[in-house]
Design a protein around this motif. Structure first.
Motif, PDB file in Angstrom:
ATOM      1  N   GLU A  14      -7.196   4.233 -15.782  1.00 59.62           N
ATOM      2  CA  GLU A  14      -5.904   4.768 -15.840  1.00 59.62           C
ATOM      3  C   GLU A  14      -5.302   4.416 -14.588  1.00 59.62           C
ATOM      4  OE1 GLU A  14      -3.903   6.666 -18.036  1.00 59.62           O
ATOM      5  OE2 GLU A  14      -5.623   6.163 -19.230  1.00 59.62           O
ATOM      6  N   ALA A  15      -5.927   4.275 -13.546  1.00 64.95           N
ATOM      7  CA  ALA A  15      -5.369   3.777 -12.136  1.00 64.95           C
ATOM      8  C   ALA A  15      -4.875   2.490 -12.084  1.00 64.95           C
ATOM      9  CB  ALA A  15      -6.660   3.808 -11.153  1.00 64.95           C
ATOM     10  N   VAL A  16      -5.349   1.495 -12.954  1.00 64.58           N
ATOM     11  CA  VAL A  16      -5.122   0.174 -13.288  1.00 64.58           C
ATOM     12  C   VAL A  16      -3.619   0.324 -14.037  1.00 64.58           C
ATOM     13  CG1 VAL A  16      -5.415  -1.896 -14.511  1.00 64.58           C
ATOM     14  CG2 VAL A  16      -7.203  -0.702 -13.044  1.00 64.58           C
ATOM     15  N   LYS A  17      -3.541   0.972 -14.991  1.00 66.71           N
ATOM     16  CA  LYS A  17      -2.286   1.398 -15.613  1.00 66.71           C
ATOM     17  C   LYS A  17      -1.201   1.680 -14.570  1.00 66.71           C
ATOM     18  CE  LYS A  17      -4.442   2.135 -20.281  1.00 66.71           C
ATOM     19  NZ  LYS A  17      -4.647   3.344 -20.941  1.00 66.71           N
ATOM     20  N   LYS A  18      -1.563   2.937 -14.033  1.00 63.23           N
ATOM     21  CA  LYS A  18      -0.565   3.369 -12.855  1.00 63.23           C
ATOM     22  C   LYS A  18      -0.056   2.435 -11.861  1.00 63.23           C
ATOM     23  CE  LYS A  18       0.232   7.756 -10.669  1.00 63.23           C
ATOM     24  NZ  LYS A  18      -0.238   9.166 -10.406  1.00 63.23           N
ATOM     25  N   THR A  19      -1.204   1.401 -11.314  1.00 61.00           N
ATOM     26  CA  THR A  19      -0.859   0.424 -10.500  1.00 61.00           C
ATOM     27  C   THR A  19       0.353  -0.251 -10.858  1.00 61.00           C
ATOM     28  OG1 THR A  19      -2.860   0.414  -9.374  1.00 61.00           O
ATOM     29  CG2 THR A  19      -1.592  -1.250  -9.213  1.00 61.00           C
ATOM     30  N   GLU A  20       0.169  -0.884 -12.406  1.00 62.69           N
ATOM     31  CA  GLU A  20       1.267  -1.544 -12.562  1.00 62.69           C
ATOM     32  C   GLU A  20       2.553  -0.924 -13.160  1.00 62.69           C
ATOM     33  OE1 GLU A  20       0.986  -4.863 -13.454  1.00 62.69           O
ATOM     34  OE2 GLU A  20      -0.935  -4.842 -12.370  1.00 62.69           O
ATOM     35  N   GLU A  21       2.465   0.252 -13.140  1.00 66.72           N
ATOM     36  CA  GLU A  21       3.833   1.163 -13.501  1.00 66.72           C
ATOM     37  C   GLU A  21       4.551   1.509 -11.967  1.00 66.72           C
ATOM     38  OE1 GLU A  21       2.570   4.783 -15.036  1.00 66.72           O
ATOM     39  OE2 GLU A  21       2.160   3.989 -16.946  1.00 66.72           O
ATOM     40  N   LEU A  22       3.991   1.547 -10.942  1.00 71.80           N
ATOM     41  CA  LEU A  22       4.085   1.886  -9.485  1.00 71.80           C
ATOM     42  C   LEU A  22       4.768   0.532  -9.027  1.00 71.80           C
ATOM     43  CD1 LEU A  22       1.056   3.998  -8.247  1.00 71.80           C
ATOM     44  CD2 LEU A  22       3.779   4.851  -8.265  1.00 71.80           C
ATOM     45  N   ILE A  23       4.097  -0.750  -9.303  1.00 77.44           N
ATOM     46  CA  ILE A  23       4.640  -2.015  -8.847  1.00 77.44           C
ATOM     47  C   ILE A  23       5.885  -2.106  -9.563  1.00 77.44           C
ATOM     48  CG2 ILE A  23       4.222  -4.473  -9.136  1.00 77.44           C
ATOM     49  CD1 ILE A  23       1.137  -3.891  -8.828  1.00 77.44           C
ATOM     50  N   GLU A  24       5.985  -1.751 -10.629  1.00 73.79           N
ATOM     51  CA  GLU A  24       7.359  -2.113 -11.405  1.00 73.79           C
ATOM     52  C   GLU A  24       8.551  -1.042 -10.828  1.00 73.79           C
ATOM     53  OE1 GLU A  24       7.297  -2.427 -15.719  1.00 73.79           O
ATOM     54  OE2 GLU A  24       5.629  -3.728 -15.485  1.00 73.79           O
ATOM     55  N   ALA A  25       8.013   0.114 -10.442  1.00 69.61           N
ATOM     56  CA  ALA A  25       9.008   1.034  -9.854  1.00 69.61           C
ATOM     57  C   ALA A  25       9.385   0.687  -8.345  1.00 69.61           C
ATOM     58  CB  ALA A  25       8.197   2.288  -9.907  1.00 69.61           C
TER      59      ALA A  25
ATOM     60  N   ASN B  30       0.749  -1.310   0.153  1.00 70.81           N
ATOM     61  CA  ASN B  30       0.052  -0.074  -0.072  1.00 70.81           C
ATOM     62  C   ASN B  30       0.980   1.369  -0.152  1.00 70.81           C
ATOM     63  OD1 ASN B  30      -2.480  -1.494  -0.180  1.00 70.81           O
ATOM     64  ND2 ASN B  30      -2.778  -1.223   2.052  1.00 70.81           N
ATOM     65  N   ALA B  31       1.911   1.265   0.778  1.00 69.84           N
ATOM     66  CA  ALA B  31       2.703   2.464   0.882  1.00 69.84           C
ATOM     67  C   ALA B  31       3.537   2.578  -0.694  1.00 69.84           C
ATOM     68  CB  ALA B  31       3.884   2.147   2.046  1.00 69.84           C
ATOM     69  N   ASN B  32       3.940   1.405  -1.215  1.00 73.29           N
ATOM     70  CA  ASN B  32       4.716   1.614  -2.323  1.00 73.29           C
ATOM     71  C   ASN B  32       3.606   2.038  -3.807  1.00 73.29           C
ATOM     72  OD1 ASN B  32       7.529   1.561  -2.058  1.00 73.29           O
ATOM     73  ND2 ASN B  32       6.758  -0.273  -0.582  1.00 73.29           N
ATOM     74  N   VAL B  33       2.353   1.544  -3.584  1.00 74.51           N
ATOM     75  CA  VAL B  33       1.601   1.504  -4.749  1.00 74.51           C
ATOM     76  C   VAL B  33       0.203   2.312  -4.480  1.00 74.51           C
ATOM     77  CG1 VAL B  33       0.453  -0.071  -6.477  1.00 74.51           C
ATOM     78  CG2 VAL B  33       2.653  -0.727  -5.365  1.00 74.51           C
TER      79      VAL B  33
ATOM     80  N   ASP C  84      12.444 -10.806 -10.534  1.00 70.61           N
ATOM     81  CA  ASP C  84      12.646 -11.742  -9.550  1.00 70.61           C
ATOM     82  C   ASP C  84      12.231 -11.314  -7.960  1.00 70.61           C
ATOM     83  OD1 ASP C  84      13.472 -13.606 -11.547  1.00 70.61           O
ATOM     84  OD2 ASP C  84      15.502 -13.351 -11.012  1.00 70.61           O
ATOM     85  N   LYS C  85      12.708 -10.121  -7.599  1.00 69.90           N
ATOM     86  CA  LYS C  85      12.321  -9.534  -6.259  1.00 69.90           C
ATOM     87  C   LYS C  85      10.898  -9.151  -6.435  1.00 69.90           C
ATOM     88  CE  LYS C  85      17.013  -8.055  -5.225  1.00 69.90           C
ATOM     89  NZ  LYS C  85      17.864  -6.907  -4.721  1.00 69.90           N
ATOM     90  N   ARG C  86      10.463  -8.827  -7.580  1.00 65.39           N
ATOM     91  CA  ARG C  86       8.924  -8.414  -7.712  1.00 65.39           C
ATOM     92  C   ARG C  86       8.192  -9.551  -7.573  1.00 65.39           C
ATOM     93  NH1 ARG C  86       9.205  -5.387 -11.905  1.00 65.39           N
ATOM     94  NH2 ARG C  86       8.877  -6.835 -13.400  1.00 65.39           N
TER      95      ARG C  86
END
Length: 124
Positions: free
Chosen positions: A76-87, A35-38, A93-95
Motif C-alpha cells: 500500500e505504501a508503494v501505491k501511496k508513494t506514487e499518489e504523493l509524487i503526483e500530488a 522526503n518532505a513531499n512524499v 513535465d515538472k515532475r
C-alpha cells in the motif's frame, strides 16, 4: 509467537555519482524536498533512514532503509508513494524535471532487499 513482533524492512542500495555541475548541497536539498513531499506524508512508512558512505569498501554506497508494519502495508505504501509524487508535482513535465534532477546524483542501478525484524532481538 515468532511472528508477533515482526515488521518488514525495505533496504534500497544505490550508487551515488556527482554530475558535472552538481554538489552535495544540491543533492541533499532535492532529497529533502522529495522526503518532505512524499516520504514524510506517507503514514504507512513507520521509519525512514538514509545512509551515505562513511567507511565502506565503496565510497558510492548509499542506503535507504524504511520500515513497515507488514507486507500488505509495504504494498500500500508503494501505491501511496506514487499518489504523493503526483500530488506534489501534478504537472508531468515538472515532475519529470524534478525526478531527473534528483536521479542524476545516482547511477542507473539499485538493489532491493525485504527483511523482517524481530523486536525481541533488537535494541529500541
Amino acid at each position: 509467537a515468532q511472528t508477533e513482533n515482526l515488521n518488514l524492512v525495505h533496504i534500497t542500495k544505490l550508487k551515488t555519482q556527482m554530475p558535472e555541475k552538481g554538489s552535495f548541497a544540491e543533492r541533499d536539498s532535492l532529497i529533502a524536498i522529495y522526503n518532505a513531499n512524499v516520504v514524510n506524508k506517507n503514514d504507512l512508512i513507520l521509519s525512514h533512514r538514509e545512509y551515505g558512505h562513511f567507511f565502506t569498501s565503496d565510497s558510492q554506497d548509499y542506503l535507504i532503509i524504511e520500515e513497515y508494519k507488514d507486507f500488505a502495508a509495504w504494498e500500500e505504501a508503494v501505491k501511496k508513494t506514487e499518489e504523493l509524487i503526483e500530488a506534489a508535482w501534478p504537472d508531468e513535465d515538472k515532475r519529470k524535471a524534478f525526478m531527473d534532477s534528483m536521479d542524476q546524483y545516482f547511477k542507473d542501478w539499485h538493489g532491493d532487499m525485504l527483511m523482517r525484524t524481530n523486536s525481541d532481538l533488537s535494541k529500541n
